[in-house]
Design a protein around this motif. Structure first.
Motif, PDB file in Angstrom:
ATOM      1  N   LEU A   6       0.875  -1.114   0.119  1.00 48.07           N
ATOM      2  CA  LEU A   6       0.026  -0.002  -0.114  1.00 48.07           C
ATOM      3  C   LEU A   6       0.733   1.260   0.098  1.00 48.07           C
ATOM      4  CD1 LEU A   6      -2.748   1.380   0.312  1.00 48.07           C
ATOM      5  CD2 LEU A   6      -2.834   1.016   2.706  1.00 48.07           C
ATOM      6  N   SER A   7       2.017   1.145   0.801  1.00 54.82           N
ATOM      7  CA  SER A   7       2.815   2.365   0.692  1.00 54.82           C
ATOM      8  C   SER A   7       3.510   2.803  -0.473  1.00 54.82           C
ATOM      9  CB  SER A   7       3.895   2.014   1.720  1.00 54.82           C
ATOM     10  OG  SER A   7       5.014   3.092   1.783  1.00 54.82           O
ATOM     11  N   VAL A   8       3.823   1.537  -1.199  1.00 55.96           N
ATOM     12  CA  VAL A   8       4.472   1.655  -2.596  1.00 55.96           C
ATOM     13  C   VAL A   8       3.425   2.195  -3.642  1.00 55.96           C
ATOM     14  CG1 VAL A   8       5.154   0.446  -4.538  1.00 55.96           C
ATOM     15  CG2 VAL A   8       5.989  -0.209  -2.452  1.00 55.96           C
ATOM     16  N   LEU A   9       2.232   1.701  -3.539  1.00 53.28           N
ATOM     17  CA  LEU A   9       1.142   2.205  -4.452  1.00 53.28           C
ATOM     18  C   LEU A   9       0.559   3.560  -4.247  1.00 53.28           C
ATOM     19  CD1 LEU A   9      -0.926   1.734  -6.655  1.00 53.28           C
ATOM     20  CD2 LEU A   9      -2.613   1.195  -4.803  1.00 53.28           C
ATOM     21  N   LEU A  10       0.658   4.159  -2.957  1.00 52.53           N
ATOM     22  CA  LEU A  10       0.379   5.513  -2.671  1.00 52.53           C
ATOM     23  C   LEU A  10       1.741   6.294  -3.054  1.00 52.53           C
ATOM     24  CD1 LEU A  10      -0.876   5.084   1.116  1.00 52.53           C
ATOM     25  CD2 LEU A  10      -2.189   5.914  -0.911  1.00 52.53           C
ATOM     26  N   SER A  11       2.881   5.959  -3.048  1.00 50.90           N
ATOM     27  CA  SER A  11       3.939   6.569  -3.229  1.00 50.90           C
ATOM     28  C   SER A  11       3.913   6.912  -4.808  1.00 50.90           C
ATOM     29  CB  SER A  11       5.323   6.037  -3.068  1.00 50.90           C
ATOM     30  OG  SER A  11       5.370   5.584  -1.675  1.00 50.90           O
ATOM     31  N   LEU A  12       3.539   5.867  -5.643  1.00 53.56           N
ATOM     32  CA  LEU A  12       3.421   6.036  -7.139  1.00 53.56           C
ATOM     33  C   LEU A  12       2.322   6.812  -7.484  1.00 53.56           C
ATOM     34  CD1 LEU A  12       4.111   2.286  -8.201  1.00 53.56           C
ATOM     35  CD2 LEU A  12       5.761   4.038  -7.976  1.00 53.56           C
ATOM     36  N   VAL A  13       1.106   6.775  -6.911  1.00 50.66           N
ATOM     37  CA  VAL A  13       0.046   7.810  -7.358  1.00 50.66           C
ATOM     38  C   VAL A  13       0.571   9.142  -6.817  1.00 50.66           C
ATOM     39  CG1 VAL A  13      -2.036   8.260  -6.786  1.00 50.66           C
ATOM     40  CG2 VAL A  13      -1.607   5.938  -7.041  1.00 50.66           C
ATOM     41  N   SER A  14       1.255   9.258  -5.739  1.00 51.08           N
ATOM     42  CA  SER A  14       1.788  10.624  -5.247  1.00 51.08           C
ATOM     43  C   SER A  14       2.513  11.238  -6.365  1.00 51.08           C
ATOM     44  CB  SER A  14       2.204  10.691  -3.998  1.00 51.08           C
ATOM     45  OG  SER A  14       2.972  11.815  -3.562  1.00 51.08           O
ATOM     46  N   ALA A  15       3.519  10.547  -6.943  1.00 50.26           N
ATOM     47  CA  ALA A  15       4.330  10.907  -8.084  1.00 50.26           C
ATOM     48  C   ALA A  15       3.752  11.160  -9.250  1.00 50.26           C
ATOM     49  CB  ALA A  15       5.575  10.003  -8.306  1.00 50.26           C
ATOM     50  N   VAL A  16       2.549  10.647  -9.538  1.00 50.59           N
ATOM     51  CA  VAL A  16       2.001  10.899 -10.836  1.00 50.59           C
ATOM     52  C   VAL A  16       1.073  12.230 -10.428  1.00 50.59           C
ATOM     53  CG1 VAL A  16      -0.004  10.101 -11.988  1.00 50.59           C
ATOM     54  CG2 VAL A  16       1.574   8.517 -11.550  1.00 50.59           C
ATOM     55  N   ALA A  17       0.536  12.465  -9.522  1.00 47.10           N
ATOM     56  CA  ALA A  17      -0.203  13.567  -9.122  1.00 47.10           C
ATOM     57  C   ALA A  17       0.772  14.872  -9.074  1.00 47.10           C
ATOM     58  CB  ALA A  17      -0.676  13.562  -7.622  1.00 47.10           C
ATOM     59  N   ALA A  76      11.442  10.158  -6.221  1.00 45.18           N
ATOM     60  CA  ALA A  76      11.978  10.874  -7.236  1.00 45.18           C
ATOM     61  C   ALA A  76      11.554  10.511  -8.694  1.00 45.18           C
ATOM     62  CB  ALA A  76      13.311  10.117  -6.778  1.00 45.18           C
ATOM     63  N   LEU A  77      10.572   9.379  -8.655  1.00 45.48           N
ATOM     64  CA  LEU A  77       9.959   8.905 -10.083  1.00 45.48           C
ATOM     65  C   LEU A  77       9.104  10.257 -10.565  1.00 45.48           C
ATOM     66  CD1 LEU A  77       8.785   5.421  -9.280  1.00 45.48           C
ATOM     67  CD2 LEU A  77      10.974   6.329 -10.673  1.00 45.48           C
ATOM     68  N   THR A  78       9.040  11.266 -10.083  1.00 49.53           N
ATOM     69  CA  THR A  78       8.046  12.449 -10.610  1.00 49.53           C
ATOM     70  C   THR A  78       8.651  12.922 -11.896  1.00 49.53           C
ATOM     71  OG1 THR A  78       7.316  13.098  -8.281  1.00 49.53           O
ATOM     72  CG2 THR A  78       7.183  14.786 -10.339  1.00 49.53           C
ATOM     73  N   ILE A  79       9.632  12.944 -12.044  1.00 49.22           N
ATOM     74  CA  ILE A  79      10.218  13.633 -13.257  1.00 49.22           C
ATOM     75  C   ILE A  79      10.065  12.485 -14.571  1.00 49.22           C
ATOM     76  CG2 ILE A  79      12.591  13.001 -12.583  1.00 49.22           C
ATOM     77  CD1 ILE A  79      11.502  15.805 -15.197  1.00 49.22           C
ATOM     78  N   VAL A 103      16.486  10.523 -16.378  1.00 48.10           N
ATOM     79  CA  VAL A 103      16.874   9.245 -15.652  1.00 48.10           C
ATOM     80  C   VAL A 103      18.086   9.453 -14.698  1.00 48.10           C
ATOM     81  CG1 VAL A 103      17.648   6.981 -16.206  1.00 48.10           C
ATOM     82  CG2 VAL A 103      15.763   8.024 -17.557  1.00 48.10           C
ATOM     83  N   MET A 104      19.132  10.369 -15.128  1.00 46.26           N
ATOM     84  CA  MET A 104      20.304  10.332 -14.368  1.00 46.26           C
ATOM     85  C   MET A 104      20.052  11.143 -12.960  1.00 46.26           C
ATOM     86  SD  MET A 104      23.325  11.295 -17.352  1.00 46.26           S
ATOM     87  CE  MET A 104      24.570  12.059 -15.661  1.00 46.26           C
ATOM     88  N   ALA A 105      19.091  12.248 -13.106  1.00 45.41           N
ATOM     89  CA  ALA A 105      18.684  13.022 -11.968  1.00 45.41           C
ATOM     90  C   ALA A 105      17.784  11.950 -11.017  1.00 45.41           C
ATOM     91  CB  ALA A 105      17.944  14.045 -12.217  1.00 45.41           C
ATOM     92  N   THR A 106      17.128  11.173 -11.541  1.00 46.83           N
ATOM     93  CA  THR A 106      16.047  10.369 -10.933  1.00 46.83           C
ATOM     94  C   THR A 106      16.933   9.151 -10.299  1.00 46.83           C
ATOM     95  OG1 THR A 106      14.399  10.803 -12.273  1.00 46.83           O
ATOM     96  CG2 THR A 106      14.160   8.897 -10.776  1.00 46.83           C
ATOM     97  N   VAL A 107      18.008   8.461 -10.792  1.00 42.65           N
ATOM     98  CA  VAL A 107      18.504   7.453 -10.281  1.00 42.65           C
ATOM     99  C   VAL A 107      19.355   8.030  -9.369  1.00 42.65           C
ATOM    100  CG1 VAL A 107      20.419   5.959 -10.996  1.00 42.65           C
ATOM    101  CG2 VAL A 107      18.492   5.804 -12.496  1.00 42.65           C
TER     102      VAL A 107
END
Length: 332
Positions: A6-17, A76-79, A103-107
């Motif tokens: 659930l934490s992973v899912l919320l984090s991914l949706v947060s990055a999409v928002a 960090a996946l926002t970008i 990708v460099m900035a995110t990684v």
């Protein structure tokens, strides 16, 4: 569903928002009309504000179900999400150079955050809070003045994005402090810290909006995304007693990841400057690095319907048309 999933899912949706909010902000900033910092009369901008609020709420919820070491790197996946979303919804395709820098900035950021840890809940002392608040507003003001002293529009936008990242990062620090010491029987005891974090969050929002005016989407968003958690991590290392995991090896890994993230930001900035300075930058590039409407300040001469069109310096109250016989751009 397990709390970790659930934490992973919320984090991914947060990055999409957050990514969606950045896209909307960039589109609002790309239009010539409206204030640079607070286009209050633009409904789209208020949608971006709501999306940013949703992203922040989901991020806090993710921290409630999962560890900071997992939630922060996923943020960090926002970008990475923003680039394909911009191509899908607004037709803004990113070229290979922009993708490489993103990708460099995110990684680099994800790696840096993954080796940064803490040794338990901590909060700022009462004496440290006003000093940190004053220092933060001073640093943001200095970056703001530096941005307006820079003549290159892209660099100005990146400096404004860095100032926004500083404001957001320290807002996160004060949020952590309030969350650690808040008590239900005294809900207003931390009103000064709440006031400071609210001012920092609003300042960051306005500065980030301005940063999209001249630099497109990728470079300002990557700068905010990297500077925000890095500033928060620096405060955690210096004031909260946090440290890098794995001892000396973790410190070396953090330095390498930080260098990779910085290199990605530099590549995005230099690439954007090259796009803006390119003659005819207002026309879509065949490689997919299509500049947005925010590149109009760099418009160069173009040919259309046998008319040589070029920028006219100064302000004109009437239309001036010059008809020349013979050739147009060297063609008979």
């Amino acid at each position: 569903m397990s709390p970790l999933l659930l934490s992973v899912l919320l984090s991914l949706v947060s990055a999409v928002a957050y990514a969606a909010a950045a896209i909307v902000q960039e589109r609002v900033a790309a239009s010539a009309a409206g204030p640079r910092y607070a286009p209050l009369r633009r409904p789209a901008w208020w949608c971006a504000v709501l999306l940013n609020g949703l992203g922040a709420a989901l991020h806090v919820a993710a921290l409630a179900y999962g560890p900071l070491s997992l939630v922060q790197p996923l943020g960090a996946l926002t970008i990475v999400f923003a680039l394909p979303m911009a191509a899908l919804f607004v037709g803004r395709r990113a070229g290979r150079t922009a993708w490489r820098g993103a990708v460099m900035a995110t990684v680099g950021l994800a790696g840096l955050l993954s080796v940064t840890g803490g040794d338990g809940p901590r909060s700022l002392s009462d004496g440290a809070r006003p000093l940190l608040a004053l220092g933060t507003f001073g640093a943001v003001a200095l970056l703001f003045l530096l941005a307006h002293a820079v003549r290159r529009p892209v660099l100005r936008s990146v400096v404004l994005a860095a100032a926004a990242g500083v404001a957001f990062g320290l807002a996160s620090v004060f949020t952590k402090t309030v969350a650690e010491v808040w008590r239900a029987n005294a809900p207003l005891a931390e009103w000064t810290s709440v006031l400071v974090l609210s001012a920092l969050a609003i300042t960051g929002l306005l500065l980030s909006q301005a940063s999209y005016r001249d630099a497109g989407l990728a470079a300002p968003l990557a700068t905010v995304t990297v500077v925000n958690p890095v500033i928060a991590a620096v405060v955690g290392l210096t004031l909260f007693g946090e440290s890098f995991r794995y001892g000396a090896a973790g410190t070396v890994a953090a330095l390498i990841c930080g260098a990779v993230a910085a290199a990605g930001l530099v590549e995005l900035t230099v690439h954007r400057m090259a796009v803006v300075d390119r003659p005819g930058a207002d026309r879509p590039a065949p490689s997919g690095d299509a500049p947005s409407a925010s590149d109009r300040h760099a418009a160069g001469p173009e040919i259309g319907q046998r008319v040589d069109v070029g920028p006219v310096p100064g302000t004109r109250t009437h239309l001036e048309v010059e008809m020349r016989s013979g050739t147009v751009a060297g063609r008979p």
